[in-house]
Design an enzyme around this catalytic site. Structure first.
Site, PDB file in Angstrom:
ATOM      1  N   ILE A  82      -7.588   1.588   7.391  1.00 23.18           N
ATOM      2  CA  ILE A  82      -6.846   0.416   6.933  1.00 23.18           C
ATOM      3  C   ILE A  82      -5.444   0.838   6.501  1.00 23.18           C
ATOM      4  O   ILE A  82      -5.274   1.738   5.677  1.00 23.18           O
ATOM      5  CB  ILE A  82      -7.572  -0.257   5.756  1.00 23.18           C
ATOM      6  CG1 ILE A  82      -9.005  -0.614   6.150  1.00 23.18           C
ATOM      7  CG2 ILE A  82      -6.818  -1.499   5.296  1.00 23.18           C
ATOM      8  CD1 ILE A  82      -9.925  -0.829   4.960  1.00 23.18           C
ATOM      9  N   LYS A  83      -4.449   0.174   7.050  1.00 24.32           N
ATOM     10  CA  LYS A  83      -3.060   0.528   6.788  1.00 24.32           C
ATOM     11  C   LYS A  83      -2.460  -0.482   5.807  1.00 24.32           C
ATOM     12  O   LYS A  83      -2.503  -1.695   6.043  1.00 24.32           O
ATOM     13  CB  LYS A  83      -2.283   0.522   8.108  1.00 24.32           C
ATOM     14  CG  LYS A  83      -0.994   1.303   8.129  1.00 24.32           C
ATOM     15  CD  LYS A  83      -0.478   1.337   9.572  1.00 24.32           C
ATOM     16  CE  LYS A  83       0.766   2.170   9.718  1.00 24.32           C
ATOM     17  NZ  LYS A  83       1.257   2.151  11.113  1.00 24.32           N
TER      18      LYS A  83
END
EC number: 2.2.1.2
Length: 217
Positions: A82-83
């Protein structure tokens, strides 16, 4: 140093994966939009092509919404990373998501103290943007060196993911400094293979072999 490819182009990813050149993939909203397909479909397909981390970015600005979006993205595949952006909300989301066992890539890092905060929040990766600093006459490589020293000082597990790489020298210098990962566009990754003396040597070898009249097998 590991290599991630910075693209959402499935054909490019397959080609580089088949060549054994990549250890993961990074995407962002701009790359997903350029690909012209639903984000979930693109990320799912990329995760099938490579076993390495695949960064998929949230688009929310508030922490609670980032966390909600992050959990949705994490459901796509086990190798989704997850960015989140390097903001207060992003760090809060990082702390929550990493605490639940998710990989988190904190992006848009432009200072060493930002990177320090991301590591304290439990980031799996920190993404300092080399090229964008160079664009405003600051030293992107000095940032990589500063982060490396800070992380080594305190034995943080967060990996330095050198991003916004524009040149082959960026890759070389990041490797010399000790970046854990370089994420590069497909064209740049392919260009790393090339050298005029390699081409010239191969041309000479093949010409000499042809003159010999021999075959292999």
């Amino acid at each position: 140093m590991k290599f991630f490819v910075d693209t959402a182009d499935i054909a490019e990813i397959r080609e580089l994966q088949d060549a054994g050149l990549i250890d993961g993939v990074t995407t962002n909203p701009s790359l997903i939009t350029k690909a012209g397909r639903p984000m979930r479909d693109i990320v799912a397909e990329i995760c099938e092509v490579t076993e390495g981390p695949v960064s998929a970015e949230v688009t929310a600005l508030e922490a609670d919404e980032m966390i909600r979006e992050g959990k949705i993205l994490a459901e796509i595949a086990d190798n989704v990373c997850i960015k989140v952006p390097l903001t207060l909300a992003g760090l809060k989301a990082c702390k929550e998501l990493s605490g639940e066992g998710h990989m988190v890539n904190v992006t848009l890092c432009f200072s060493a103290v930002q990177a320090l905060l991301a590591a304290k929040a439990g980031a799996t990766f920190i993404s300092p943007f080399i090229g964008r600093l160079d664009d405003i006459n600051l030293d992107g490589m000095a940032l990589i060196a500063d982060i490396r020293r800070i992380y080594d000082n305190y034995e943080f597990d967060t990996e330095i993911l050198a991003a916004s790489i524009r040149t082959l020298n960026h890759v070389r210098e990041a490797a010399l400094i000790g970046a854990d990962v370089a994420t590069v566009p497909p064209a740049t990754l392919k260009a790393l293979v090339k050298h005029p003396l390699t081409d010239k040597g191969l041309e000479t070898f093949l010409a000499d072999w042809k003159k010999s009249g021999q075959t292999i097998g």
